[in-house]
Motif scaffolding. Structure first.
Motif, PDB file in Angstrom:
ATOM      1  N   LEU A  93       0.816  -1.227   0.000  1.00 21.81           N
ATOM      2  CA  LEU A  93       0.000   0.000   0.000  1.00 21.81           C
ATOM      3  C   LEU A  93       0.845   1.270   0.000  1.00 21.81           C
ATOM      4  O   LEU A  93       0.327   2.360  -0.221  1.00 21.81           O
ATOM      5  N   LYS A  94       2.145   1.090   0.243  1.00 24.23           N
ATOM      6  CA  LYS A  94       3.027   2.248   0.304  1.00 24.23           C
ATOM      7  C   LYS A  94       3.028   2.975  -1.048  1.00 24.23           C
ATOM      8  O   LYS A  94       3.120   2.343  -2.092  1.00 24.23           O
ATOM      9  N   SER A  95       2.911   4.266  -1.005  1.00 23.77           N
ATOM     10  CA  SER A  95       2.938   5.099  -2.214  1.00 23.77           C
ATOM     11  C   SER A  95       1.783   4.801  -3.176  1.00 23.77           C
ATOM     12  O   SER A  95       1.903   5.030  -4.370  1.00 23.77           O
ATOM     13  N   VAL A  96       0.678   4.307  -2.660  1.00 25.06           N
ATOM     14  CA  VAL A  96      -0.487   4.014  -3.512  1.00 25.06           C
ATOM     15  C   VAL A  96      -1.136   5.327  -3.976  1.00 25.06           C
ATOM     16  O   VAL A  96      -1.103   6.332  -3.267  1.00 25.06           O
ATOM     17  N   ASP A  97      -1.669   5.298  -5.201  1.00 27.92           N
ATOM     18  CA  ASP A  97      -2.345   6.491  -5.717  1.00 27.92           C
ATOM     19  C   ASP A  97      -3.857   6.315  -5.762  1.00 27.92           C
ATOM     20  O   ASP A  97      -4.594   7.288  -5.691  1.00 27.92           O
ATOM     21  N   GLY A  98      -4.310   5.080  -5.922  1.00 28.30           N
ATOM     22  CA  GLY A  98      -5.743   4.830  -5.973  1.00 28.30           C
ATOM     23  C   GLY A  98      -6.031   3.420  -5.493  1.00 28.30           C
ATOM     24  O   GLY A  98      -5.176   2.534  -5.614  1.00 28.30           O
ATOM     25  N   VAL A  99      -7.227   3.214  -4.930  1.00 24.90           N
ATOM     26  CA  VAL A  99      -7.559   1.896  -4.379  1.00 24.90           C
ATOM     27  C   VAL A  99      -8.883   1.397  -4.958  1.00 24.90           C
ATOM     28  O   VAL A  99      -9.835   2.174  -5.093  1.00 24.90           O
ATOM     29  N   VAL A 100      -8.916   0.120  -5.314  1.00 20.16           N
ATOM     30  CA  VAL A 100     -10.176  -0.550  -5.644  1.00 20.16           C
ATOM     31  C   VAL A 100     -10.448  -1.502  -4.480  1.00 20.16           C
ATOM     32  O   VAL A 100      -9.643  -2.406  -4.230  1.00 20.16           O
ATOM     33  N   PHE A 101     -11.531  -1.266  -3.771  1.00 17.86           N
ATOM     34  CA  PHE A 101     -11.872  -2.197  -2.692  1.00 17.86           C
ATOM     35  C   PHE A 101     -12.840  -3.229  -3.247  1.00 17.86           C
ATOM     36  O   PHE A 101     -13.956  -2.895  -3.668  1.00 17.86           O
ATOM     37  N   VAL A 102     -12.403  -4.474  -3.270  1.00 15.63           N
ATOM     38  CA  VAL A 102     -13.244  -5.555  -3.792  1.00 15.63           C
ATOM     39  C   VAL A 102     -13.968  -6.212  -2.608  1.00 15.63           C
ATOM     40  O   VAL A 102     -13.331  -6.819  -1.750  1.00 15.63           O
ATOM     41  N   ALA A 103     -15.271  -6.021  -2.571  1.00 19.70           N
ATOM     42  CA  ALA A 103     -16.054  -6.632  -1.491  1.00 19.70           C
ATOM     43  C   ALA A 103     -16.647  -7.945  -1.980  1.00 19.70           C
ATOM     44  O   ALA A 103     -16.971  -8.094  -3.153  1.00 19.70           O
ATOM     45  N   ASP A 104     -16.773  -8.886  -1.071  1.00 24.27           N
ATOM     46  CA  ASP A 104     -17.339 -10.194  -1.389  1.00 24.27           C
ATOM     47  C   ASP A 104     -18.842 -10.144  -1.111  1.00 24.27           C
ATOM     48  O   ASP A 104     -19.258  -9.825   0.003  1.00 24.27           O
ATOM     49  N   SER A 105     -19.644 -10.436  -2.115  1.00 25.25           N
ATOM     50  CA  SER A 105     -21.098 -10.341  -1.936  1.00 25.25           C
ATOM     51  C   SER A 105     -21.691 -11.457  -1.087  1.00 25.25           C
ATOM     52  O   SER A 105     -22.857 -11.382  -0.678  1.00 25.25           O
ATOM     53  N   LEU A 106     -20.924 -12.513  -0.844  1.00 24.47           N
ATOM     54  CA  LEU A 106     -21.465 -13.650  -0.082  1.00 24.47           C
ATOM     55  C   LEU A 106     -21.905 -13.221   1.318  1.00 24.47           C
ATOM     56  O   LEU A 106     -21.176 -12.508   2.007  1.00 24.47           O
ATOM     57  N   GLU A 107     -23.059 -13.704   1.708  1.00 26.24           N
ATOM     58  CA  GLU A 107     -23.571 -13.399   3.055  1.00 26.24           C
ATOM     59  C   GLU A 107     -22.564 -13.780   4.138  1.00 26.24           C
ATOM     60  O   GLU A 107     -22.375 -13.058   5.100  1.00 26.24           O
ATOM     61  N   VAL A 108     -21.912 -14.932   3.919  1.00 29.30           N
ATOM     62  CA  VAL A 108     -20.976 -15.425   4.940  1.00 29.30           C
ATOM     63  C   VAL A 108     -19.700 -14.583   5.039  1.00 29.30           C
ATOM     64  O   VAL A 108     -18.898 -14.804   5.935  1.00 29.30           O
ATOM     65  N   ARG A 109     -19.532 -13.632   4.118  1.00 29.43           N
ATOM     66  CA  ARG A 109     -18.328 -12.803   4.150  1.00 29.43           C
ATOM     67  C   ARG A 109     -18.630 -11.357   4.561  1.00 29.43           C
ATOM     68  O   ARG A 109     -17.791 -10.469   4.398  1.00 29.43           O
ATOM     69  N   ARG A 110     -19.818 -11.139   5.098  1.00 26.15           N
ATOM     70  CA  ARG A 110     -20.218  -9.781   5.452  1.00 26.15           C
ATOM     71  C   ARG A 110     -19.231  -9.142   6.450  1.00 26.15           C
ATOM     72  O   ARG A 110     -18.750  -8.035   6.260  1.00 26.15           O
ATOM     73  N   GLN A 111     -18.935  -9.858   7.506  1.00 24.32           N
ATOM     74  CA  GLN A 111     -18.045  -9.342   8.538  1.00 24.32           C
ATOM     75  C   GLN A 111     -16.621  -9.156   7.994  1.00 24.32           C
ATOM     76  O   GLN A 111     -15.940  -8.183   8.331  1.00 24.32           O
ATOM     77  N   ALA A 112     -16.203 -10.089   7.136  1.00 25.86           N
ATOM     78  CA  ALA A 112     -14.845 -10.007   6.570  1.00 25.86           C
ATOM     79  C   ALA A 112     -14.675  -8.731   5.746  1.00 25.86           C
ATOM     80  O   ALA A 112     -13.620  -8.097   5.767  1.00 25.86           O
ATOM     81  N   ASN A 113     -15.729  -8.341   5.015  1.00 29.91           N
ATOM     82  CA  ASN A 113     -15.668  -7.097   4.233  1.00 29.91           C
ATOM     83  C   ASN A 113     -15.452  -5.901   5.147  1.00 29.91           C
ATOM     84  O   ASN A 113     -14.612  -5.037   4.882  1.00 29.91           O
ATOM     85  N   ILE A 114     -16.239  -5.863   6.206  1.00 27.08           N
ATOM     86  CA  ILE A 114     -16.182  -4.715   7.119  1.00 27.08           C
ATOM     87  C   ILE A 114     -14.792  -4.625   7.773  1.00 27.08           C
ATOM     88  O   ILE A 114     -14.187  -3.552   7.835  1.00 27.08           O
ATOM     89  N   LEU A 115     -14.282  -5.770   8.192  1.00 30.25           N
ATOM     90  CA  LEU A 115     -12.956  -5.775   8.836  1.00 30.25           C
ATOM     91  C   LEU A 115     -11.863  -5.358   7.851  1.00 30.25           C
ATOM     92  O   LEU A 115     -10.938  -4.636   8.207  1.00 30.25           O
ATOM     93  N   SER A 116     -11.991  -5.808   6.615  1.00 35.28           N
ATOM     94  CA  SER A 116     -10.970  -5.478   5.617  1.00 35.28           C
ATOM     95  C   SER A 116     -10.983  -3.984   5.294  1.00 35.28           C
ATOM     96  O   SER A 116      -9.929  -3.366   5.113  1.00 35.28           O
ATOM     97  N   LEU A 117     -12.181  -3.406   5.236  1.00 31.18           N
ATOM     98  CA  LEU A 117     -12.262  -1.969   4.960  1.00 31.18           C
ATOM     99  C   LEU A 117     -11.654  -1.165   6.121  1.00 31.18           C
ATOM    100  O   LEU A 117     -10.963  -0.171   5.906  1.00 31.18           O
ATOM    101  N   LYS A 118     -11.904  -1.628   7.331  1.00 31.42           N
ATOM    102  CA  LYS A 118     -11.302  -0.958   8.497  1.00 31.42           C
ATOM    103  C   LYS A 118      -9.783  -1.072   8.460  1.00 31.42           C
ATOM    104  O   LYS A 118      -9.057  -0.148   8.790  1.00 31.42           O
ATOM    105  N   ASP A 119      -9.312  -2.249   8.038  1.00 33.23           N
ATOM    106  CA  ASP A 119      -7.876  -2.500   7.921  1.00 33.23           C
ATOM    107  C   ASP A 119      -7.262  -1.544   6.881  1.00 33.23           C
ATOM    108  O   ASP A 119      -6.195  -0.973   7.101  1.00 33.23           O
TER     109      ASP A 119
END
Lengths: 204, 301
Positions: A93-119
């Motif tokens: 992520l060092k020196s990044v200019d733009g980010v694409v956040f890829v979220a997983d639509s699966l219901e079972v990955r709801r929490q994982a998306n939120i944690l990854s965005l916080k990360d």
């Protein structure tokens, strides 16, 4: 921050695909590599571990040709999604200019998306970058699975979970079929170059 | 929904997650299925079905174990190693970039290659102390304290580094161990004090400075010490950035001006120094646009 060579009129910028493990970041890059052959400058580099999980990063260099008189070069990266590879994500992520956040639509990955965005927010902050200011596009991947009867989250829920405050441009996608990948990338390039123009005045 | 449809739905979900390598989720669905089948009177006696589900759970468990035990330092080609070195060295300063590239290699599982590169930079590079500190950091974070101690002992015996550098590295290791309650014996490097040794024999005074506290002798900040973060350092030349909204501070720095009271803070020591303003430029691009970059050349001792 991007490298702008004013003398040769070349700008080189870095886009990073971020998101939870197994959300489809590498699949996005693979599709871009296959579909955008004329823009890619060399082979895609992937360093995987068991189960085709990204261990370090994927890397795909691209040349977009001339944009407003400037030669635009892109470096696309993915980060390893698994929680334990935090230091690697920070490095990519060092020196990044733009980010694409890829979220997983699966219901079972709801929490994982939120944690990854916080990360992502935390790792950007550690580099004095602000998730609200960096060019960010959100992609809701694996939408096709809904048609197969696999429980996926409605887009409204994903938007509420991940994008209610960020208000980033967002796209539905099925990277495995190539759907929504080009749109996501196009938007990401567009807002990143526009942001870099405000910062570096590279079109002047 | 009939029992059969519920079973089919859960199997489909479990297999889909498994095909995506979402193994914990896959196992979760199989467990849900097993509980359902064992509880329902219409299926609880179907031994074959129950055995099949249990066998699938075992298979998923095996895959989880395989992944947990997979190597995190795969062999990668020389080309990819070079790529990593180039992609992850960000500094415009060549010497610093070379060290960043070597550290990146070590972080990306190419520990031996990274260490070799850092060893070369300690021996032949322009900033051996910087390289040595990073080599110790690599050993401490990726190998073990014992390896770092052994490395230090080798330097002490071979006399590859000056006494001042050795003393600096010794203090670095001592502080690291102290913080973590680790006991380690490090060989003595000489009689001189740490401060004296730190600065001795080095023309560039290469301490990793994190901030400068500058005491002003006149103007609105007369007698006050203002703390500035170091934004860049190459040897004894350091740069600080002052935001445009602090114009009064910016105006206090003039090209060639002597600064006789500077408190220099590094990760392991604080010492007093002096220097002169060697450059003052307005930042015209990037996120710090409009701010002022002040270059200060610190005096050697």
């Amino acid at each position: 921050m991007a490298i702008f060579n004013a003398k040769d009129r070349v700008i080189e910028c870095r886009l990073v695909f971020y998101g939870p493990g197994r959300c489809g970041k590498t699949t996005n890059l693979e599709h871009i590599f296959k579909a955008g052959k004329k823009y890619t400058q060399s082979d895609m580099v992937s360093i995987n571990t068991k189960g085709d999980r990204t261990l370090f990063f994927d890397f795909l260099p691209m040349g977009l040709g001339k944009v407003k008189g400037c030669d635009v070069k892109l470096q696309l990266y993915t980060v390893p999604g698994q929680a334990k590879y935090s230091s690697t994500r920070k490095l990519v992520l060092k020196s990044v200019d733009g980010v694409v956040f890829v979220a997983d639509s699966l219901e079972v990955r709801r929490q994982a998306n939120i944690l990854s965005l916080k990360d992502l927010q935390q790792n950007l902050a550690e580099q004095n970058m602000n998730i609200f200011k960096i060019p960010l596009v959100i992609q809701y991947n694996k939408r096709d699975l809904g048609d197969d009867g696999i429980p996926i989250l409605p887009l409204e829920v994903l938007e509420k979970d991940l994008n209610s405050k960020l208000k980033a441009p967002s796209f539905s996608a099925s990277a495995v079929n190539g759907k929504g990948v080009a749109e996501t990338l196009k938007k990401s390039i567009q807002i990143t170059l526009s942001y870099l123009n405000r910062e570096l005045k590279w079109t002047q | 929904m009939s029992m059969k449809e519920r079973i089919q739905g859960l199997v489909k979900e479990a297999e889909t997650y498994r095909s995506m390598s979402l193994l914990k989720q896959s196992k979760g669905k199989y467990m849900e299925l097993l509980a359902l089948v064992e509880k329902d009177p219409s299926t609880s006696k179907q031994k074959k079905l129950i055995d099949d589900i249990k066998s699938r759970i075992r298979a998923v468990d095996n895959e989880i174990t395989e992944i947990d035990q997979a190597t995190e330092s795969p062999e990668i080609s020389e080309d990819v190693q070079d790529l990593i070195r180039n992609l992850f060295s960000f500094s415009p300063n060549q010497a610093t970039a070379a060290i960043e590239g070597a550290v990146a290699l070590a972080k990306f599982g190419q520990y031996e290659k990274g260490v070799k590169e850092l060893e070369r930079l300690v021996k032949d590079g322009p900033t051996p102390l910087q390289a040595a500190i990073n080599l110790l950091r690599c050993h401490l974070s990726l190998a073990s304290p014992d390896v770092a101690v052994e490395q230090y002992k080798q330097w002490a015996v071979r006399e590859e580094l000056g006494k001042g550098d050795l003393k600096y590295l010794r203090t670095f290791l001592e502080n690291y161990f102290k913080k973590r309650g680790i006991e380690a014996e490090l060989p003595e490097t000489g009689e001189e004090s740490a401060e004296k040794a730190d600065m001795e024999g080095k023309s560039d005074d290469i301490l990793d400075l994190s901030s400068l506290g500058i005491q002003f002798e006149d103007g609105p900040y007369k007698g006050k010490t203002v703390e500035f973060d170091v934004s860049f350092q190459s040897g004894n030349k350091v740069s600080i950035i002052i935001p445009s909204n602090k114009k009064a501070l910016v105006d206090l720095f003039k090209q060639g001006q002597r600064l006789s009271n500077i408190q220099c803070t590094s990760s392991i020591a604080i010492f007093n120094g002096s220097g002169a303003v060697s450059g003052k430029t307005k930042v015209t691009t990037g996120p710090k646009h409009g701010s002022y970059n002040i270059d200060i050349t610190l005096d050697g001792r």
